[in-house]
Design a protein around this motif. Structure first.
Motif, short mmCIF file in Angstrom:
data_model
loop_
_atom_site.label_atom_id
_atom_site.label_comp_id
_atom_site.label_asym_id
_atom_site.label_seq_id
_atom_site.Cartn_x
_atom_site.Cartn_y
_atom_site.Cartn_z
N SER A 264 1.00 -1.12 0.09
CA SER A 264 0.01 -0.13 0.13
C SER A 264 0.74 1.13 -0.02
CB SER A 264 -0.89 -0.05 1.18
OG SER A 264 -1.55 -1.10 1.50
N LEU A 265 2.19 1.11 -0.13
CA LEU A 265 2.96 2.27 0.02
C LEU A 265 2.88 3.00 -1.31
CD1 LEU A 265 5.23 3.85 1.67
CD2 LEU A 265 6.91 2.62 0.27
N ILE A 266 2.69 4.34 -1.25
CA ILE A 266 2.74 5.02 -2.56
C ILE A 266 4.18 5.84 -2.25
CG2 ILE A 266 1.65 6.79 -3.85
CD1 ILE A 266 -0.96 6.41 -2.13
N TYR A 267 5.22 5.17 -2.92
CA TYR A 267 6.58 5.49 -2.70
C TYR A 267 6.76 7.00 -3.05
CZ TYR A 267 11.54 5.37 -3.26
OH TYR A 267 12.84 5.40 -2.95
N SER A 268 6.22 7.58 -4.12
CA SER A 268 6.59 8.68 -4.54
C SER A 268 5.64 9.65 -4.10
CB SER A 268 6.75 8.95 -6.07
OG SER A 268 7.58 7.77 -6.70
N ASN A 269 4.83 9.67 -3.05
CA ASN A 269 3.93 10.35 -2.33
C ASN A 269 4.18 11.90 -2.12
OD1 ASN A 269 1.02 10.34 -2.44
ND2 ASN A 269 1.01 10.36 -0.09
N LEU A 270 5.56 11.92 -1.85
CA LEU A 270 6.16 13.46 -1.57
C LEU A 270 5.75 14.42 -2.91
CD1 LEU A 270 8.55 14.43 0.63
CD2 LEU A 270 9.42 14.86 -1.61
N LEU A 271 5.74 13.82 -4.11
CA LEU A 271 5.54 14.44 -5.23
C LEU A 271 4.00 15.24 -5.01
CD1 LEU A 271 6.93 12.61 -8.32
CD2 LEU A 271 7.94 14.77 -7.09
N CYS A 272 3.22 14.22 -4.72
CA CYS A 272 1.65 14.73 -4.71
C CYS A 272 1.66 15.92 -3.76
CB CYS A 272 0.58 13.74 -4.10
SG CYS A 272 0.68 12.38 -5.30
N GLY A 273 2.43 15.94 -2.58
CA GLY A 273 2.44 16.95 -1.72
C GLY A 273 3.15 18.10 -2.03
N VAL A 274 4.06 18.02 -2.83
CA VAL A 274 4.92 19.38 -3.24
C VAL A 274 3.94 19.99 -4.38
CG1 VAL A 274 6.76 19.83 -4.72
CG2 VAL A 274 7.25 17.97 -3.07
N LEU A 275 3.26 19.09 -5.10
CA LEU A 275 2.49 19.88 -5.92
C LEU A 275 1.20 20.79 -5.35
CD1 LEU A 275 2.50 17.07 -8.71
CD2 LEU A 275 3.21 19.38 -9.28
N ASP B 21 -6.49 18.41 -5.68
CA ASP B 21 -6.24 17.15 -5.29
C ASP B 21 -5.30 16.47 -6.28
OD1 ASP B 21 -9.52 15.96 -4.33
OD2 ASP B 21 -7.65 16.58 -3.12
N VAL B 22 -4.21 16.01 -5.60
CA VAL B 22 -3.48 15.14 -6.49
C VAL B 22 -3.02 13.85 -5.88
CG1 VAL B 22 -0.94 15.30 -7.34
CG2 VAL B 22 -1.97 17.40 -6.50
N LYS B 23 -3.13 12.63 -6.85
CA LYS B 23 -2.80 11.46 -6.45
C LYS B 23 -2.37 10.84 -7.60
CE LYS B 23 -7.47 9.55 -7.10
NZ LYS B 23 -8.79 10.48 -7.35
N PHE B 24 -1.61 9.62 -6.98
CA PHE B 24 -0.95 8.54 -7.87
C PHE B 24 -2.29 7.69 -8.52
CE2 PHE B 24 3.36 9.07 -8.66
CZ PHE B 24 3.71 9.80 -7.68
N VAL B 25 -2.46 7.39 -9.87
CA VAL B 25 -3.31 6.24 -10.11
C VAL B 25 -2.82 5.14 -10.86
CG1 VAL B 25 -5.27 7.89 -10.23
CG2 VAL B 25 -3.99 7.57 -12.33
N GLN B 26 -1.51 5.35 -11.25
CA GLN B 26 -0.62 3.91 -11.96
C GLN B 26 0.63 4.33 -11.32
OE1 GLN B 26 -1.37 2.29 -15.85
NE2 GLN B 26 -2.16 4.33 -16.39
#
Lengths: 180, 151
Positions: A124-135, A147-152
């Motif tokens: 369940s880890l979203i490894y690059s989740n830092l990027l969502c926060g930065v944006l 709202d920013v999230k990884f979908v793939q």
């Protein structure tokens, strides 16, 4: 002349490897500190947000882009200027919603995940989740709540990495700043 | 030389976020630096011939490693030739983001822990156990003391 040029790219490459290595070490540490992936994801998002609210100034100073007039322009600036400047890649912009308030950034390869493999117990880890926060943090500083999230995620076996960005609302100037 | 805004921004945020609980936080941050130092030293020395001696390794830290991470070389390297080294950087990159005010000198340990770990990790990868400490005589200069452990 050519030796200087190769020194320049070598140094830039090492610089981006430095960030990738540091980011990897950070995620590893957070996985030790927190019991579950959800908490790590939240912490990465929060740290990213704090980075984003400061990085926007650096970005505006370096890029001299003017105010964006609509979300499409914002998307272009994010993909073609910001990502290029900080991560050396240019994601493509696709899947616009009919209302023009949502789009996807497609990253063929994600520099953050070079040499990274997710162990089985961190699905369940979203490894690059830092990027969502930065944006999210950066855009909040220019009056946009998104709202920013990884979908793939290629780390999870998907063919590409896809970040979905949705415009939520304009932020009025007199509202207090977001979370701490 | 191109700088590294993303790394600096990440470092600053780590210093804040990981050090919310001061005491444990500093050693956690040092540990993150340690892992990065190991990895970076591995990458940088891949194509290099092996080092002649301990001093050679320290020179590599002061030049190649320092330039890669901090965009300049260490300004001054001193040693007692008995395993203790002092590295001085007069414009330490990670301190230049902070104001020169006195209050920041108190906060300085947070901004040095990662680098102490980085140096220790790089040395570890090259076969040396060490202790690394740092102090800020005056902002933004920084002195790192490296003591190589005798095996």
């Amino acid at each position: 002349m050519s030796r200087q040029a190769s020194r320049g790219t070598e140094s830039k490459k090492m610089s981006s490897e430095l960030f990738t290595l540091t980011y990897g070490a950070l995620v590893t540490q957070l996985c030790k500190d927190y019991e579950n992936d959800e908490d790590v994801n939240k912490q990465l998002d929060k740290m990213g947000y704090n980075i984003g609210v400061r990085l926007i100034e650096d970005f505006l100073a370096r890029s001299s882009v003017g105010r964006c007039h609509d979300f499409r322009e914002t998307a272009d600036v994010i993909a073609k200027v910001a990502f290029k400047m900080y991560l050396g890649i240019t994601p493509s912009i696709t899947n616009w919603s009919p209302a023009g308030d949502e789009f996807s950034l497609i990253l063929e390869n994600n520099p953050l995940v070079d040499f990274v493999e997710l162990p089985d117990n961190h699905s369940s880890l979203i490894y690059s989740n830092l990027l969502c926060g930065v944006l999210r943090g950066a855009l909040e500083m220019v009056q946009m709540a998104v709202d920013v999230k990884f979908v793939q995620d290629t780390l999870k076996g998907d063919g590409v990495t896809e970040i979905r960005m949705k415009f939520v609302r304009r932020i009025e100037d007199n509202l207090p700043a977001g979370e701490e | 030389m191109a700088d590294s805004p993303l790394f600096q921004a990440l470092h600053m945020e780590m210093a804040h976020a990981l050090c919310e609980e001061q005491e444990k936080g500093l050693s956690v941050l040092e540990g993150v630096g340690f892992r990065v130092g190991q990895g970076l030293s591995e990458r940088l020395t891949k194509e290099m011939p092996s080092f002649k001696d301990e001093l050679d390794v320290l020179k590599f830290l002061c030049k190649d490693l320092w330039v890669t991470v901090f965009k300049k070389q260490v300004d001054n390297l001193r040693t007692n030739h008995q395993g203790t080294y002092m590295l001085q950087d007069n414009q330490f990159l990670l301190l230049t983001q902070l104001s020169n005010g006195k209050q920041y000198v108190e906060e300085a340990p947070k901004f040095l822990a990662f680098t102490c770990g980085l140096v220790r990790g790089a040395l570890s990868n090259l076969g040396f156990d060490s202790t690394v400490t740092a102090e800020v005589p005056v902002m933004p200069s920084c002195k790192f003391q490296v003591v190589i452990q005798k095996s």
